[in-house]
Design an enzyme around this catalytic site. Structure first.
Site, PDB file in Angstrom:
ATOM      1  N   ASN A 176       0.817  -1.234   0.000  1.00 45.79           N
ATOM      2  CA  ASN A 176       0.000   0.000   0.000  1.00 45.79           C
ATOM      3  C   ASN A 176       0.845   1.276   0.000  1.00 45.79           C
ATOM      4  OD1 ASN A 176       0.748  -0.609   2.642  1.00 45.79           O
ATOM      5  ND2 ASN A 176      -1.046   0.377   3.525  1.00 45.79           N
ATOM      6  N   GLU A 218       3.593  -4.000  12.614  1.00 49.19           N
ATOM      7  CA  GLU A 218       2.700  -2.876  12.307  1.00 49.19           C
ATOM      8  C   GLU A 218       1.530  -3.460  11.523  1.00 49.19           C
ATOM      9  OE1 GLU A 218       0.691  -0.404  11.067  1.00 49.19           O
ATOM     10  OE2 GLU A 218       2.156   0.205   9.557  1.00 49.19           O
ATOM     11  N   CYS A 258      -3.402   1.910   6.687  1.00 44.32           N
ATOM     12  CA  CYS A 258      -3.711   1.291   7.987  1.00 44.32           C
ATOM     13  C   CYS A 258      -4.270   2.311   8.980  1.00 44.32           C
ATOM     14  CB  CYS A 258      -2.484   0.583   8.547  1.00 44.32           C
ATOM     15  SG  CYS A 258      -1.057   1.661   8.645  1.00 44.32           S
TER      16      CYS A 258
HETATM   17  P1  NAD Z   1      -2.367 -10.508   3.186  1.00 43.83           P
HETATM   18  O1  NAD Z   1      -2.830 -10.345   4.562  1.00 43.83           O
HETATM   19  O2  NAD Z   1      -2.138 -11.892   2.705  1.00 43.83           O
HETATM   20  O3  NAD Z   1      -0.997  -9.715   2.930  1.00 43.83           O
HETATM   21  C1  NAD Z   1      -0.642  -8.522   3.563  1.00 43.83           C
HETATM   22  C2  NAD Z   1       0.849  -8.341   3.306  1.00 43.83           C
HETATM   23  O4  NAD Z   1       1.568  -9.380   3.961  1.00 43.83           O
HETATM   24  C3  NAD Z   1       1.239  -8.463   1.831  1.00 43.83           C
HETATM   25  O5  NAD Z   1       2.232  -7.512   1.564  1.00 43.83           O
HETATM   26  C4  NAD Z   1       1.792  -9.879   1.686  1.00 43.83           C
HETATM   27  O6  NAD Z   1       2.803  -9.960   0.686  1.00 43.83           O
HETATM   28  C5  NAD Z   1       2.390 -10.121   3.049  1.00 43.83           C
HETATM   29  N1  NAD Z   1       2.342 -11.520   3.451  1.00 43.83           N
HETATM   30  C6  NAD Z   1       1.295 -12.361   3.373  1.00 43.83           C
HETATM   31  N2  NAD Z   1       1.616 -13.570   3.874  1.00 43.83           N
HETATM   32  C7  NAD Z   1       2.912 -13.475   4.273  1.00 43.83           C
HETATM   33  C8  NAD Z   1       3.815 -14.383   4.866  1.00 43.83           C
HETATM   34  N3  NAD Z   1       3.462 -15.624   5.195  1.00 43.83           N
HETATM   35  N4  NAD Z   1       5.070 -13.962   5.119  1.00 43.83           N
HETATM   36  C9  NAD Z   1       5.447 -12.697   4.818  1.00 43.83           C
HETATM   37  N5  NAD Z   1       4.630 -11.787   4.278  1.00 43.83           N
HETATM   38  C10 NAD Z   1       3.376 -12.172   4.011  1.00 43.83           C
HETATM   39  O7  NAD Z   1      -3.428  -9.952   2.189  1.00 43.83           O
HETATM   40  P2  NAD Z   1      -3.590  -8.688   1.275  1.00 43.83           P
HETATM   41  O8  NAD Z   1      -4.731  -9.042   0.396  1.00 43.83           O
HETATM   42  O9  NAD Z   1      -2.327  -8.282   0.599  1.00 43.83           O
HETATM   43  O10 NAD Z   1      -4.051  -7.555   2.275  1.00 43.83           O
HETATM   44  C11 NAD Z   1      -5.248  -7.787   2.995  1.00 43.83           C
HETATM   45  C12 NAD Z   1      -5.274  -7.087   4.275  1.00 43.83           C
HETATM   46  O11 NAD Z   1      -3.997  -6.824   4.793  1.00 43.83           O
HETATM   47  C13 NAD Z   1      -5.908  -5.737   4.149  1.00 43.83           C
HETATM   48  O12 NAD Z   1      -7.288  -5.847   4.220  1.00 43.83           O
HETATM   49  C14 NAD Z   1      -5.352  -5.016   5.325  1.00 43.83           C
HETATM   50  O13 NAD Z   1      -6.145  -5.293   6.451  1.00 43.83           O
HETATM   51  C15 NAD Z   1      -4.014  -5.634   5.548  1.00 43.83           C
HETATM   52  N6  NAD Z   1      -2.893  -4.778   5.127  1.00 43.83           N
HETATM   53  C16 NAD Z   1      -2.406  -3.938   6.051  1.00 43.83           C
HETATM   54  C17 NAD Z   1      -1.375  -3.100   5.716  1.00 43.83           C
HETATM   55  C18 NAD Z   1      -0.818  -2.130   6.719  1.00 43.83           C
HETATM   56  O14 NAD Z   1      -0.284  -1.112   6.331  1.00 43.83           O
HETATM   57  N7  NAD Z   1      -0.893  -2.438   8.016  1.00 43.83           N
HETATM   58  C19 NAD Z   1      -0.848  -3.123   4.418  1.00 43.83           C
HETATM   59  C20 NAD Z   1      -1.362  -4.022   3.488  1.00 43.83           C
HETATM   60  C21 NAD Z   1      -2.396  -4.870   3.871  1.00 43.83           C
END
Ligand code: NAD
Length: 476
Positions: free
Chosen positions: A152, A250, A284
């Site tokens: 993001n 985070e 976030c």
């Molecule tokens: P997700 O939860 O699978 O992934 C979120 C992030 O984590 C991605 O960058 C992904 O590459 C990474 N990730 C996922 N599984 C991982 C693992 N096993 N090891 C290391 N990294 C891993 O799903 P998504 O569809 O990308 O995002 C969905 C939700 O994630 C959003 O609805 C939001 O709530 C949250 N999110 C939060 C932030 C933040 O800034 N806190 C950023 C991106 C997504």
């Protein structure tokens, strides 16, 4: 015109790609078309990166504060020179409007300069020992860092993690999101061009679960810095526990915004509405649950609906566009599910609620009001351009709603009553609280949450110290 670059990993300073490695298609969220193919790490790549990170730590832990500061300041200067190109690349792969991407880049520049200053302020302390013993407490770099950054803030998230580790004297293996690799590579490249030893900063991509298991399973890694969802954060915290790896987490939020009836509604809307559409709500700390006192509820709801409906949505590279597409197809799918579920539970849709067009990942800025608390969107982070607006009577009820969820990242409140401001500052459970302001960050301010929003801080002196450990030294 900026071209989207070809992609690689950076291991031991080498641009690694090709061979029989698997690949991932990086897609432009405006069109859904492939921008480039990203090579994914295999086990041998990760083992090599780990060995190099070990060597990198042996080098960088002995660097002087001046050397570390010089790399960070040099990279900040290069990023400024490259700002327009990098912001365009971030827009191409993530979708946010170009001016937002440029601000994000400037935040990295600010952070690198701040972290450079911190290099010479990593003070310890001397203890009082009247009997002649000399006792000091000193900060030392924790060791090689594994950092996982999401899509993001494709420039900002890698920038935060790289800046902290490098200022602290650590080596770092960065795995940024596979959806937005070019921005992360450009930030690391600026550091390498500014003189960062090739062993100190590396970038890999891969199947996220494979990479995290591999890196966190290695005794070489001493610190994990993760930004992402709470569910993935909990999974990674468990993996890190096996090797007692320190963590900064985070995670998600569900930003409450308390609006009391003693404020000028238009003043609140002037920042709350663009705050909501910023990066299509994929932030976030996005303002999400608007907890509005009943006397101003209707004006606030209608004002928000009017402003969000007037938002210019389109390709972030076009002039005047205020909101781009969502970053990947998972997000509009999730928005549709949230809207359908909220409608079913009895919520009103005041504006938006639907996809835009049939190309790319666009979704209308949306206002849902009178949303029952058992609707999914009132409990799960929507991570989209969705304002949830509900009326409340008393301050007590409003605080209770703000604290209802296990998240505690950012919270905002609007009131002109000074005594109430103090009560809110004390009662709201969040890592960051804005009072009469939606601006809650800065290179010098700790950024992080409590409860399910994670632990530890990025940015500020705290962000650098998060990559360090204490040693107490007692000399006779
Ligand atoms: P997700 O939860 O699978 O992934 C979120 C992030 O984590 C991605 O960058 C992904 O590459 C990474 N990730 C996922 N599984 C991982 C693992 N096993 N090891 C290391 N990294 C891993 O799903 P998504 O569809 O990308 O995002 C969905 C939700 O994630 C959003 O609805 C939001 O709530 C949250 N999110 C939060 C932030 C933040 O800034 N806190 C950023 C991106 C997504």
């Amino acid at each position: 015109m900026t071209q989207y670059p070809s992609l690689h990993m950076i291991i031991d300073g080498e641009k690694v790609s090709g061979g029989d490695r698997r690949t991932f298609d990086v897609v432009n969220p405006v069109t859904g078309e492939t921008l480039a193919e990203l090579p994914l790490a295999d086990a041998a790549d990760l083992d090599r990166a780990l060995d190099v990170a070990k060597k990198g730590f042996a080098i960088w832990r002995h660097s002087t504060p001046q050397e570390r500061a010089s790399v960070l300041q040099g990279a900040a200067r290069l990023l400024l020179e490259r700002a327009d190109d990098l912001a365009r690349i971030a827009t191409m792969e993530e979708g946010k409007p170009f001016p937002e991407a440029k601000i994000e880049l400037m935040m990295v520049v600010g952070w690198f300069n701040f972290a450079a200053g911190e290099c010479s302020r990593l003070y310890g302390r001397e203890l009082v020992r009247p009997v002649g013993q000399r006792s000091t407490v000193r900060w030392e770099p924790v060791g090689p860092v594994a950092a996982f950054a999401p899509w993001n803030f494709p420039l900002g998230n890698p920038g935060r993690k790289l800046g902290a580790a490098i200022a602290a004297g650590c080596s770092i293996i960065l795995k940024s999101a596979e959806e937005t690799p070019a921005s992360a590579l450009a930030i690391l490249q600026a550091l390498l061009d500014a003189g960062l030893p090739k062993e100190v900063g590396q970038a890999v991509f891969g199947v996220p679960d494979e990479v995290s298991r591999h890196l966190l399973g290695s005794p070489i890694i001493r610190k994990l810095s993760f930004t992402g969802s709470t569910v993935v954060g909990k999974h990674l915290a468990k993996l890190a526990a096996d090797n007692m790896i320190r963590t900064t987490m985070e995670l998600g939020g569900h930003g409450p915004v308390l609006v009391f009836d003693d404020v000028d509604v238009d003043t609140v809307l002037a920042t709350a509405a663009p705050g909501k559409t910023r990066n299509a709500g994929q932030v976030c700390v996005s303002p999400t649950r608007f907890i509005v006192q009943e006397d101003v509820f209707e004006r606030f709801r209608d004002g928000m609906a009017e402003r969000l409906a007037a938002t210019k949505v389109g390709d972030g590279l076009e002039d005047g566009v205020q909101m781009g597409p969502m970053a990947n197809p998972r997000r509009p799918d999730a928005m549709e599910r949230f809207v359908a579920n909220a409608r079913e539970k009895g919520a009103k849709v005041n504006t938006g609620g639907e996809r835009i067009g049939n190309q790319g990942y666009f979704f209308q800025p949306t206002v849902l009001s009178e949303v029952p608390l058992d609707a999914d969107v009132m409990n799960e982070e929507p991570f989209g351009p969705m304002a949830l607006i509900n009326p409340y009577r008393t301050e007590e009820d409003m605080i209770a709603e703000a604290n209802r969820l296990p998240y505690g990242l950012a919270a905002y409140s609007w009131t002109n009553d000074v005594q109430r401001q103090r009560r809110l500052a004390a009662e709201i459970e969040a890592g960051m609280v804005g009072i009469n302001s939606h601006m809650i960050g800065g290179a010098d301010a700790p950024f992080g949450g409590v409860q399910w929003s994670g632990h530890g801080s990025e940015d500020g002196p705290e962000g650098v110290k998060a990559c360090m450990v204490l040693k107490a030294l007692h000399e006779g």
